[in-house]
Design an enzyme around this catalytic site. Structure first.
Site, PDB file in Angstrom:
ATOM      1  N   SER A 180     -15.411 -64.022 -58.458  1.00  0.00           N
ATOM      2  CA  SER A 180     -15.290 -64.290 -57.033  1.00  0.00           C
ATOM      3  C   SER A 180     -13.944 -64.961 -56.782  1.00  0.00           C
ATOM      4  O   SER A 180     -13.106 -65.059 -57.675  1.00  0.00           O
ATOM      5  CB  SER A 180     -16.442 -65.193 -56.580  1.00  0.00           C
ATOM      6  OG  SER A 180     -17.673 -64.542 -56.748  1.00  0.00           O
ATOM      7  N   LEU A 181     -13.751 -65.473 -55.562  1.00  0.00           N
ATOM      8  CA  LEU A 181     -12.509 -66.160 -55.212  1.00  0.00           C
ATOM      9  C   LEU A 181     -12.799 -67.573 -54.750  1.00  0.00           C
ATOM     10  O   LEU A 181     -13.837 -67.845 -54.139  1.00  0.00           O
ATOM     11  CB  LEU A 181     -11.785 -65.407 -54.088  1.00  0.00           C
ATOM     12  CG  LEU A 181     -11.112 -64.083 -54.460  1.00  0.00           C
ATOM     13  CD1 LEU A 181     -10.641 -63.377 -53.197  1.00  0.00           C
ATOM     14  CD2 LEU A 181      -9.945 -64.310 -55.403  1.00  0.00           C
TER      15      LEU A 181
ATOM     16  N   LYS B 138      -7.955 -59.604 -46.574  1.00  0.00           N
ATOM     17  CA  LYS B 138      -9.197 -59.535 -47.349  1.00  0.00           C
ATOM     18  C   LYS B 138     -10.108 -58.513 -46.666  1.00  0.00           C
ATOM     19  O   LYS B 138     -10.725 -58.800 -45.645  1.00  0.00           O
ATOM     20  CB  LYS B 138      -9.866 -60.911 -47.414  1.00  0.00           C
ATOM     21  CG  LYS B 138     -11.090 -60.968 -48.310  1.00  0.00           C
ATOM     22  CD  LYS B 138     -11.610 -62.403 -48.405  1.00  0.00           C
ATOM     23  CE  LYS B 138     -12.818 -62.478 -49.333  1.00  0.00           C
ATOM     24  NZ  LYS B 138     -13.985 -61.735 -48.799  1.00  0.00           N
TER      25      LYS B 138
ATOM     26  N   GLU C  12      -2.210 -60.882 -48.712  1.00  0.00           N
ATOM     27  CA  GLU C  12      -2.776 -59.587 -48.328  1.00  0.00           C
ATOM     28  C   GLU C  12      -4.076 -59.787 -47.561  1.00  0.00           C
ATOM     29  O   GLU C  12      -4.761 -60.802 -47.747  1.00  0.00           O
ATOM     30  CB  GLU C  12      -3.040 -58.726 -49.568  1.00  0.00           C
ATOM     31  CG  GLU C  12      -3.985 -59.357 -50.564  1.00  0.00           C
ATOM     32  CD  GLU C  12      -3.924 -58.699 -51.934  1.00  0.00           C
ATOM     33  OE1 GLU C  12      -4.901 -58.008 -52.266  1.00  0.00           O
ATOM     34  OE2 GLU C  12      -2.925 -58.877 -52.649  1.00  0.00           O
TER      35      GLU C  12
ATOM     36  N   THR D 147     -21.340 -73.187 -45.082  1.00  0.00           N
ATOM     37  CA  THR D 147     -22.437 -74.043 -45.550  1.00  0.00           C
ATOM     38  C   THR D 147     -22.671 -73.848 -47.043  1.00  0.00           C
ATOM     39  O   THR D 147     -22.838 -74.808 -47.799  1.00  0.00           O
ATOM     40  CB  THR D 147     -23.735 -73.715 -44.774  1.00  0.00           C
ATOM     41  OG1 THR D 147     -23.509 -73.953 -43.389  1.00  0.00           O
ATOM     42  CG2 THR D 147     -24.900 -74.566 -45.258  1.00  0.00           C
TER      43      THR D 147
END
Length: 676
Positions: A90-91, A125, A123, A43
């Site tokens: 962040s990603l 997380k 890889e 969300t």
């Protein structure tokens, strides 16, 4: 008729943007500060993407305080705050295989066209506590939490106790590494069982241990770490898999599921992702997805960064685990703004490594959509493996849907509906006042340490205080015989309240809780010489003139402007300011040159030429790169700007030929501290 439709459409867009910003700011606070998020990662991410899309299409509504330019913070009071040498980002996220495949295809295509594609790394997380390790001359110099991405807490002494963190390595090199500190599922259950106040999940336990003041206590807990990224190294590296090989030789622990795919077979990559997901529950530690990275450091440099994430990496989030429980009660909460939020209390259930006892139900529309009521058996997930969410009714044991009362649960005033949410508009509502006092006392505002939410509720319910100003008139010695209030605690409270009088005007203004008026918007006002209570209140006496002046300021939209004008004509707020004025608070901001948004430099590639009086080139490069810019030694067509000093060399001519922007120190002085 057509004109009216266009006007209404634009108004709807503006309202949607403002609503999205409100929600995202609230969710950021819940997640990073309160540690009690109310919505799922999905969300949140959808809302953020929608806001980014709308701001891109309608730039006239983009403001400098937009949450699209910021990310959250886990900073604490107990540890020294230290500035990171590099932005800790962040990603980007993908929530299904289709999105993941599109990202991989894009990376393969761009890398191949540039002749720099070497493969993709995959890889797990790890669901733990993010840490940044700094090594100098091969010795661990400091360890910082991620914090807000720019400033982190110094937890070096505690990290030194973790056995898989090398205190020194064989080579005298400089390294900046990212890692994830975690605790195994087995150890989480063993330790959590012994605690008086157990933690919700393994990540929170690891984070709590890491932030203990006594390093000897930390050493007694089995914390572990995986290192997963090199932010800087003093030796040459060209690929991620080379970097991991080097880190292994140095003694760092790399996740065994990390795998490099050198070819362009997308099926091989997605099969490995699915393999990790299938083995997720059998792993000894919690994971919530996988991370894919471009292997080539050259390609990473070309792809660059946004203000939020690197473009060369993506996180693929796994679907949440679910559990089944029974709803025992539904309570309605009132926020500082008057927003009504229903919350379900459920029978204790273990979901994805944590015990769940409550979950947000968002609003009446959400409740009606799943036909939910007290007594029903429901499926509960931890969306993004963090947020408890009621997904659906598994067994209907009640009649109909729960209905939120049309009156406020606190003050009993009739609620009004705005969009999908109900609001209490009574400014004297007790619950709203309590939440406002909590906000006023928070670290981001007046930073009154020791006044927890429960303490504030107690003081209010006992009628010791009825607003923020009474914190400064109440005799706290009256609490000395009450349970939980010893002399030391009372002295600390009095000292913290007294210290808050020295907080700058911008913090006091933020603490007033004026709708839409965030920290960055306040800096915009200050930078435009609206830097004191007297100036702003005088301006707002003439509402039309105030609106005209405020709308001329870049970063101030009509809704924010109207909220400011309304607030500075509100007797309650004016009385508070006048009280603080008499008490000697700072009601003027003397520094009117705050940097509101340094994202101008973030991710930009730059080169430098010439000499700069009073500044060495190395120091300038360091200062600019600390703001997130990327230094290139040569001028290429991919450069964003060239910093030009006295007696520039051939780089200036080449930059002009390529049409690259050129800046002097004057052009970047608002974004870089050149004086220190």
């Amino acid at each position: 008729m057509g004109r009216f439709n266009v006007k209404f459409m634009i108004k709807d867009i503006e309202d949607e943007i403002l609503c999205l910003r409100d929600n995202i700011r609230k969710w950021n606070k819940e997640y990073y500060v309160d540690s009690s998020p109310s919505v799922s990662d999905l969300t949140y991410d959808k809302a953020l993407l929608r806001l980014q899309d709308l701001e891109s299409k309608y730039p006239e509504y983009k403001t400098l305080d937009s949450p699209t330019l910021k990310f959250g913070s886990d900073l604490l009071n107990n540890f020294e705050e230290v500035t990171h040498s590099f932005p800790i980002l962040s990603l980007d996220k993908a929530y299904d295989i289709k999105e993941l495949l599109l990202w991989i295809e894009k990376m393969v295509l761009e890398g191949s066209s540039l002749g720099s594609y070497t493969g993709i790394s995959v890889e797990p997380k790890i669901d733990g506590c993010s840490i940044v390790l700094y090594y100098k001359d091969g010795i661990l110099q400091k360890a910082l939490t991620r914090g807000d991405g720019r400033v982190g807490n110094d937890v070096t002494e505690n990290v030194r106790t973790i056995k898989n963190v090398p205190l020194s390595i064989d080579e005298k090199v400089e390294l900046v590494l990212r890692g994830e500190i975690y605790i195994t599922k087995e150890n989480f259950l063993k330790i959590n069982h012994t605690l008086k106040n157990p933690y919700l999940n393994a990540r929170n336990l690891a984070s709590g241990i890491l932030r203990r003041i006594n390093s000897r206590e930390v050493a007694s807990f089995p914390l572990d770490i995986f290192v997963y990224d090199i932010l800087y190294s003093s030796f040459g590296l060209s690929t991620n898999h080379d970097a991991f090989d080097k880190l292994k030789k140095f003694g760092f622990k790399i996740n065994p599921f990390c795998k490099f795919f050198g070819g362009k077979n997308l099926e091989e990559i997605t099969n490995h992702v699915k393999k990790i997901e299938m083995q997720r529950n059998s792993l000894e530690y919690e994971i919530d997805g996988v991370v894919l990275k471009v292997d080539s450091f050259i390609l990473r440099d070309i792809l660059g960064y946004t203000s939020h994430h690197p473009k060369w990496s993506v996180a693929y989030k796994f679907e949440s685990c679910t559990g089944v429980s029974k709803i025992v009660d539904i309570v309605v909460q009132v926020g500082r703004s008057g927003k009504i939020t229903p919350v379900a209390h459920v029978e204790k259930v273990f979901v994805a490594g944590a015990f769940i006892t409550n979950a947000s139900l968002h609003n009446q529309d959400y409740i009606d959509s799943i036909g939910l009521n007290v007594g029903d058996v429901v499926a509960i997930s931890r969306r993004g493996d963090v947020i408890p969410a009621v997904e659906l009714v598994v067994e209907k044991l009640s009649i109909g849907s729960f209905k939120i009362s049309s009156n406020c649960p606190s003050c009993k005033m009739a609620l009004i509906k705005e969009g999908s949410h109900l609001f209490c508009v009574n400014k004297h509502c007790p619950y709203r006042i309590i939440e406002q006092i909590k906000y006023f006392c928070s670290k981001k505002c007046m930073n009154i340490v020791g006044l927890s939410g429960k303490t504030i509720e107690f003081l209010f319910e006992m009628k010791f205080i009825s607003s923020e100003i009474e914190l400064y008139t109440f005799n706290f010695d009256r609490l000395i015989n009450l349970r939980g209030f010893d002399l030391k605690r009372i002295d600390n409270l009095k000292r913290s309240i007294s210290d808050s009088k020295g907080r700058p005007f911008r913090k006091l203004l933020l603490g007033m809780g004026i709708k839409e008026l965030g920290a960055n918007t306040i800096l915009v006002l200050i930078n435009n010489n609206l830097n004191s209570f007297d100036i702003i209140s005088t301006l707002c006496k003439n509402k039309e003139a105030a609106l005209a002046k405020l709308l001329k300021i870049k970063g101030i939209g009509e809704k924010i402007a109207l909220n400011i004008i309304e607030a500075f004509n509100d007797k309650i707020i004016l009385d508070k300011f006048n009280f603080f004025k008499e008490l000697g608070f700072k009601l003027e901001e003397y520094n009117t040159n705050y940097v509101v948004d340094d994202s101008f430099l973030f991710g930009k590639k730059f080169c430098i030429t010439g000499s700069f009086e009073g500044h060495s080139r190395d120091v300038l490069i360091e200062k600019i790169t600390k703001k997130g810019a990327i230094f290139n030694r040569a001028v290429t067509k991919r450069l964003d700007f060239l910093l030009v000093g006295e007696k520039p060399g051939l780089k200036l001519q080449k930059a002009n030929n390529l049409g690259i922007k050129t800046f002097g120190l004057f052009d970047i002085k608002d974004f870089v501290d050149l004086d220190n």
